[in-house]
Write an enzyme that holds these catalytic residues in place. Structure first.
Site, mmCIF file in Angstrom:
data_model
loop_
_atom_site.group_PDB
_atom_site.id
_atom_site.type_symbol
_atom_site.label_atom_id
_atom_site.label_comp_id
_atom_site.label_asym_id
_atom_site.label_seq_id
_atom_site.Cartn_x
_atom_site.Cartn_y
_atom_site.Cartn_z
ATOM 1 N N LYS A 113 0.865 -1.187 0.000
ATOM 2 C CA LYS A 113 0.000 0.000 0.000
ATOM 3 C C LYS A 113 0.898 1.231 0.000
ATOM 4 C CE LYS A 113 -4.522 0.742 0.047
ATOM 5 N NZ LYS A 113 -5.505 -0.010 -0.741
ATOM 6 N N ASP A 153 -6.833 4.437 -4.972
ATOM 7 C CA ASP A 153 -7.515 4.291 -3.694
ATOM 8 C C ASP A 153 -8.183 5.644 -3.441
ATOM 9 O OD1 ASP A 153 -7.629 2.261 -1.273
ATOM 10 O OD2 ASP A 153 -7.328 4.210 -0.344
#
Length: 455
Positions: A113, A153
């Site tokens: 991430k 995201d």
């Protein structure tokens, strides 16, 4: 040694640990226990400064991150988040969840991430482009189609992916599948924007049918939080399947259907929401545009205690958006299914409420964690990687069929794993959170053991 406080990551770690210890996994496979401390530390954390110039000519600086958590199953895979709240704790929690989520898809993807504490809201296209180019100048050193493949995201949509991909192509002099969520004409996949929302609904479809064979979304009342891609496409799929969507929200407040006698959100109203979100505007701006009296707009609220009687709740906004108190409210409202479109959408207290209700089946509440229920987004990202590698493009129908098959297989894997390793009676409904955590963990750590990663 005292480590910095990382509350979000510690919550994710403790939730996984509690699940594993309250199962028979370590009794049946004791060698896996020694890998838990290893899998819980990222292989690599990259932190860097991002310096860019705003439209007024002023220098701005942000913090950029990439947490490359685990590559035992494939290249690091996980989104980039641009939001002022981004910090290492949040990205470690998201990367940790991503490892096991990606494992549940059955595709060859590791977990990671990244992102920055940059806020796209209020910025011009030119400022966002400059930031993306500055961000990618450093990130491009650490990613690649066989190393690390980021995606979007929160705060990183199609526009940002385009700027990031263009910068990577120029810096590396290579056109390759290094990002997913790309434009259709330059390597993207059909169904990618819809994937997380659609996949969530396909997962819940199986939940409903498992509890009540032959039952479906038809006639169900569905509360949804959030108003981004996940919430929008989940809502559209619910409507397509005959359900009624009674709420949507953002960080400033919630729209809730004013009367149970009214029809729920329509595709046209959701299209209006999509349009204002592209402009980074708040839901409240639509209050005067919706049909008078149809919805109540509640400033500063989440929908869970305001929706009245509801069959299904789908948290699709951000982490910890359902508290223990709100979980009790949903149970009291008759909610039978809760599934997370967001990552770690429920607090530990809320999960405890849902899990205690589950064993009252068929009258209880069944809960599905985000690492299973929302894995459709990264699943289609994996399919995009496969298409890029083969230099082919699949049809919308083919991608959608593959997505549905992945979600159905994921659901069944969670059920079977929960039954196999449960330390409780499973006469009622097996614990999906237990099944998801154990199934993902086992797949990753067994690969690590095979590769000698624990030495």
């Amino acid at each position: 040694m005292v480590l910095p406080s990382e509350p979000e990551f510690e919550q994710a770690y403790n939730e996984l640990l509690l699940t594993l210890e309250n199962s028979t996994l370590f009794e049946k496979k004791p060698k896996l226990k020694k890998v838990l401390p290893v899998v819980s530390i990222p292989e690599r954390v990259i932190q860097f400064r991002v310096v860019w110039q705003d439209d007024a000519g002023n220098l701005q600086v942000n913090r950029g991150f990439r947490v490359q958590f685990n590559s035992a199953l494939g290249p690091y895979k996980g989104g980039l988040r641009f939001h002022p709240t981004v910090n290492l704790s949040i990205l470690k929690f998201l990367g940790y969840e991503q490892i096991f989520k990606n494992a549940l898809t059955g595709l060859a993807m590791g977990g990671g991430k990244g992102g920055a504490d940059f806020d796209p809201k209020g910025k011009s296209d030119n400022e966002i482009r400059k930031f993306c180019e500055a961000f990618m100048r450093e990130l491009s050193r650490h990613i690649g189609p066989d190393t690390d493949v980021p995606a979007g995201d929160i705060g990183v949509g199609g526009r940002e992916i385009g700027y990031l991909f263009g910068a990577y192509r120029r810096y590396r002099n290579a056109f390759e599948g290094v990002l997913t969520g790309k434009g259709i004409t330059w390597g993207g996949s059909l169904i990618r924007p819809e994937a997380t929302g659609y996949g969530l609904i396909y997962y819940v479809e199986k939940m409903i049918d498992y509890v009540n064979p032959g039952d479906s979304f038809a006639g169900k009342t569905v509360a949804i939080s959030g108003s981004g891609n996940v919430a929008q496409f989940a809502a559209l799929k619910v409507i397509e399947l005959g359900g009624k969507v009674v709420s949507l929200s953002d960080s400033k407040g919630a729209f809730v259907l004013a009367s149970s006698e009214s029809e729920g959100f329509t595709p046209e109203e959701i299209s209006q929401i999509a349009n204002i979100k592209l402009l980074h505007q708040e839901l409240a701006t639509l209050d005067a545009k919706f049909k008078p009296g149809k919805f109540n707009y509640i400033p500063g609220a989440r929908p869970w205690t305001h929706v009245g009687a509801v069959d299904i709740a789908l948290p699709c906004a951000t982490q910890n958006e359902v508290s223990g108190e709100e979980a009790y409210a949903l149970v009291a409202a008759g909610c039978k299914f809760v599934a997370e479109g967001s990552n770690m959408g429920s607090t530990m207290e809320a999960i405890d409420v849902f899990e205690s209700e589950r064993i009252k089946a068929p009258g209880g509440t069944w809960y599905a964690p985000g690492k299973a229920a929302n894995c459709g987004g990264v699943a289609v990202s994996g399919l995009e990687m496969a298409q890029n590698s083969a230099r082919v493009a699949w049809t919308r129908q083919e991608v959608d069929a593959r997505l549905k098959d992945i979600m159905v297989t994921c659901f069944q894997n969670c059920v079977n794993t929960a039954i196999e390793y449960s330390s409780e009676k499973t006469d009622g409904l097996p614990s999906l959170v237990k099944g998801a955590n154990i199934a993902g963990f086992v797949k990753v750590v067994e690969a690590m053991l095979d590769q000698g990663d624990f030495y």
